[in-house]
Motif scaffolding. Structure first.
Motif, PDB file in Angstrom:
ATOM      1  N   ILE A  72       0.855  -1.202   0.000  1.00 17.16           N
ATOM      2  CA  ILE A  72       0.000   0.000   0.000  1.00 17.16           C
ATOM      3  C   ILE A  72       0.884   1.243   0.000  1.00 17.16           C
ATOM      4  CG2 ILE A  72      -1.704   1.339   1.287  1.00 17.16           C
ATOM      5  CD1 ILE A  72      -2.841  -1.215   2.385  1.00 17.16           C
TER       6      ILE A  72
ATOM      7  N   LEU B  59       2.192   1.757  -3.358  1.00 14.32           N
ATOM      8  CA  LEU B  59       1.127   2.224  -4.248  1.00 14.32           C
ATOM      9  C   LEU B  59       0.949   3.733  -4.070  1.00 14.32           C
ATOM     10  CD1 LEU B  59      -1.261   1.935  -6.161  1.00 14.32           C
ATOM     11  CD2 LEU B  59      -2.672   1.196  -4.249  1.00 14.32           C
TER      12      LEU B  59
ATOM     13  N   LEU C 283       1.572   6.768  -6.751  1.00 12.74           N
ATOM     14  CA  LEU C 283       0.512   7.732  -7.072  1.00 12.74           C
ATOM     15  C   LEU C 283       0.964   9.172  -6.815  1.00 12.74           C
ATOM     16  CD1 LEU C 283      -2.662   6.031  -5.543  1.00 12.74           C
ATOM     17  CD2 LEU C 283      -2.435   6.817  -7.911  1.00 12.74           C
TER      18      LEU C 283
ATOM     19  N   THR D 194     -12.829  -8.308  -8.087  1.00 10.87           N
ATOM     20  CA  THR D 194     -11.373  -8.146  -8.050  1.00 10.87           C
ATOM     21  C   THR D 194     -10.653  -9.099  -9.000  1.00 10.87           C
ATOM     22  OG1 THR D 194     -11.542  -7.507  -5.751  1.00 10.87           O
ATOM     23  CG2 THR D 194      -9.372  -8.134  -6.520  1.00 10.87           C
TER      24      THR D 194
ATOM     25  N   VAL E  15       1.618   2.499 -11.150  1.00 12.69           N
ATOM     26  CA  VAL E  15       0.410   2.509 -10.322  1.00 12.69           C
ATOM     27  C   VAL E  15      -0.370   1.209 -10.527  1.00 12.69           C
ATOM     28  CG1 VAL E  15      -1.829   3.617  -9.942  1.00 12.69           C
ATOM     29  CG2 VAL E  15       0.216   5.020 -10.282  1.00 12.69           C
ATOM     30  N   LEU E  16      -0.561   0.820 -11.803  1.00 13.48           N
ATOM     31  CA  LEU E  16      -1.314  -0.413 -12.084  1.00 13.48           C
ATOM     32  C   LEU E  16      -0.632  -1.604 -11.444  1.00 13.48           C
ATOM     33  CD1 LEU E  16      -2.327  -0.051 -15.857  1.00 13.48           C
ATOM     34  CD2 LEU E  16      -3.578   0.616 -13.799  1.00 13.48           C
TER      35      LEU E  16
ATOM     36  N   VAL F 249      -1.309  -1.592  -7.736  1.00 11.69           N
ATOM     37  CA  VAL F 249      -2.717  -1.938  -7.494  1.00 11.69           C
ATOM     38  C   VAL F 249      -2.863  -3.463  -7.585  1.00 11.69           C
ATOM     39  CG1 VAL F 249      -5.053  -1.824  -8.452  1.00 11.69           C
ATOM     40  CG2 VAL F 249      -3.678   0.243  -8.299  1.00 11.69           C
ATOM     41  N   THR F 250      -2.222  -4.055  -8.598  1.00 11.84           N
ATOM     42  CA  THR F 250      -2.285  -5.513  -8.766  1.00 11.84           C
ATOM     43  C   THR F 250      -1.746  -6.226  -7.532  1.00 11.84           C
ATOM     44  OG1 THR F 250      -1.839  -5.147 -11.099  1.00 11.84           O
ATOM     45  CG2 THR F 250      -1.657  -7.418 -10.325  1.00 11.84           C
TER      46      THR F 250
ATOM     47  N   VAL G 226      -1.410  -5.108  -4.428  1.00 13.12           N
ATOM     48  CA  VAL G 226      -2.234  -4.908  -3.231  1.00 13.12           C
ATOM     49  C   VAL G 226      -3.473  -5.804  -3.291  1.00 13.12           C
ATOM     50  CG1 VAL G 226      -3.711  -3.258  -2.004  1.00 13.12           C
ATOM     51  CG2 VAL G 226      -1.444  -2.551  -2.765  1.00 13.12           C
ATOM     52  N   PHE G 227      -4.144  -5.824  -4.445  1.00 12.15           N
ATOM     53  CA  PHE G 227      -5.380  -6.602  -4.515  1.00 12.15           C
ATOM     54  C   PHE G 227      -5.125  -8.113  -4.553  1.00 12.15           C
ATOM     55  CE2 PHE G 227      -7.151  -2.499  -5.053  1.00 12.15           C
ATOM     56  CZ  PHE G 227      -8.421  -2.599  -4.505  1.00 12.15           C
TER      57      PHE G 227
END
Ligand code: PFF
Length: 452
Positions: free
Chosen positions: A112, A115, A119, A173, A309-310, A313-314, A316-317
């Motif tokens: 996080i 991320l 950002l 998700t 960023v992508l 995000v990948t 983290v999820f």
């Protein structure tokens, strides 16, 4: 009257939840690296063979126990082998996922933080990346705060329940994760010099296929499918009785493999295009890859910022969907066995895993000198679970289904009471693999882990 137990609404959403557990950091930081280290396509073939011959039977044995009883790990063992020592397996597989969850959430927290960095300020120089990573993990409060956010998010999803929480979250998700990793792969494959990374992934080098590589392939497919810790068992207990668990198992293993392969083709070409040495472990995600974003950023800053960023995000999820499955094992136990509300159970599990996780996080900083068997707390928890508890749990599950459970019951569950013809045709092979091959193979993985 007791509230009726929830179920996943369809086979597809059950597969998405199971795949959510399986697809995690292991697919992103471990698989691509292992492929390159152990003979490229040759390793992929061994990985495939071990997934089918070893991991799938183990996955099915957990699934059979969960689906048959409609209960979590402890309740299931208590129902199938009442008043025996098997209840310890039920307890072990509540404790081990919660230990994993505790330190996994710390790594989730780092993700996080990265991320947010991608950002906000982005990654500008190799020194900045290294200083940022070592500064982050060794400071006292910042990583604990991110760990708290990560775990709170899991708690929020789990407390909403199986259908409104876990099923819904994975339903949105998982497809998103596939789209993101494919986008990153397309970007990566188009970089100048990417072909070296592709070569690293697929060039078969049979000379590297020694016993160690084979055991590593088995160990990785075991870890990647989240075996031996009760998550597959618990999720399977929420699959409707009339659904086919073999289809669910095949779907899970298939998606997990597909994601690992795409992740390999997303990461390694970029690593090579940037002229960086590939490495495994958290270092790949938090040091090597941000270096790539630094290098590439000199040419096309906006696009690279977006990819960075992508990418996070990948991460983290992917980590969240795995962590949620471990969280649910403990919550299912408290709700089913201790008859407390889901909300209360979520809070209790939060309290325990938050505390252990915070201590693990501090073991990179203020608690660095606190050692168990010569290891910091974080490393100790990691080694204990991934090298010992997971394999031990997996071994006991296959012994239970192969040697303790009655064969007719196992067949009945595997074949939906004889109605699923494809499953009937496969049953004898499955049973043989489960009874004789899987236990031996797990012992081999276990020894290899120990010998290192
Ligand atoms: N399968 C996950 C991965 O590949 O990252 C790791 C994992 C998740 C292990 C859930 C164990 C578990 F219970």
């Amino acid at each position: 009257m007791a509230k009726e137990r929830e179920n996943f609404n369809s086979s597809l959403t059950a597969v998405m939840a199971l795949a959510g557990s399986a697809i995690g950091l292991g697919n992103i930081w471990r698989f691509p690296y292992m492929v390159g280290q152990n003979g490229g396509a040759a390793f992929i073939i061994i990985y495939l063979v071990s997934s089918v011959l070893l991991s799938l039977p183990i996955l099915m044995s957990e699934s059979i126990i969960g689906h048959k009883t409609g209960q979590g790990t402890f309740g299931a063992m208590d129902t199938l082998a009442p008043g025996t020592k098997w209840k310890w397996l039920g307890l072990l597989t509540i404790v081990s996922p919660l230990i994993i969850l505790s330190y996994y959430s710390v790594v989730g927290g780092w993700s996080i933080s990265f991320l947010l960095q991608s950002l906000s300020k982005g990654f500008h120089s190799a020194e900045q990346v290294s200083t940022m990573f070592s500064g982050l993990i060794s400071s006292a409060w910042t990583p604990v705060i991110f760990h708290t956010f990560f775990l709170l998010f899991c708690a929020f999803v789990v407390s909403a329940g199986i259908t409104s929480g876990i099923e819904k979250f994975n339903k949105y998700t998982m497809p998103m994760l596939f789209v993101l990793i494919v986008l990153i792969m397309v970007y990566s494959l188009n970089l100048p010099g990417a072909s070296k990374g592709v070569e690293y992934m697929i060039k078969p080098d049979f000379s590297k296929l020694n016993g160690h590589a084979i055991a590593s392939a088995m160990g990785q497919s075991f870890f990647s499918l989240s075996l031996g810790v009760g998550t597959i068992l618990t999720y399977s207990s929420y699959i409707r009785k009339d659904k086919n668990i073999l289809t669910a198992g095949l779907g899970t293993a298939g998606f997990d493999l597909l994601f690992a392969l795409i992740a390999g083709f997303a990461i390694m070409p970029a690593v090579f295009a940037a002229g960086i040495e590939p490495g495994a472990g958290p270092g790949l995600i938090f040091e090597t890859l941000p270096h790539i974003f630094v290098r590439m950023g000199e040419g096309a800053p906006v696009l690279v910022r977006i990819v960075a960023v992508l990418f996070f995000v990948t991460i983290v999820f992917a980590a969240l969907t795995s962590a949620i499955s471990m969280y649910e094992v403990g919550v299912t136990y408290l709700v089913d066995e201790k008859k407390i509300s889901r909300r209360k159970a979520t809070v209790l599990i939060f309290a325990g895993t938050w505390t252990l996780g915070a201590l693990c996080s501090l073991s990179f900083g203020p608690l660095a000198d606190f050692k168990i068997l010569g290891q910091t707390l974080f490393n100790f928890c990691d080694l204990l679970t991934s090298n010992f508890l997971m394999t031990f749990g997996g071994l006991l599950f296959v012994i239970f289904v192969g040697w303790k459970m009655d064969k007719t019951t196992v067949r009945d569950e595997f074949t939906n009471g004889g109605r699923a013809k494809f499953n009937c045709a496969l049953f004898d092979t499955f049973y043989f693999l489960l009874k004789y091959i899987a236990p031996v193979a797990i012992v081999v993985i276990f020894i290899t882990n120990f010998v290192g």
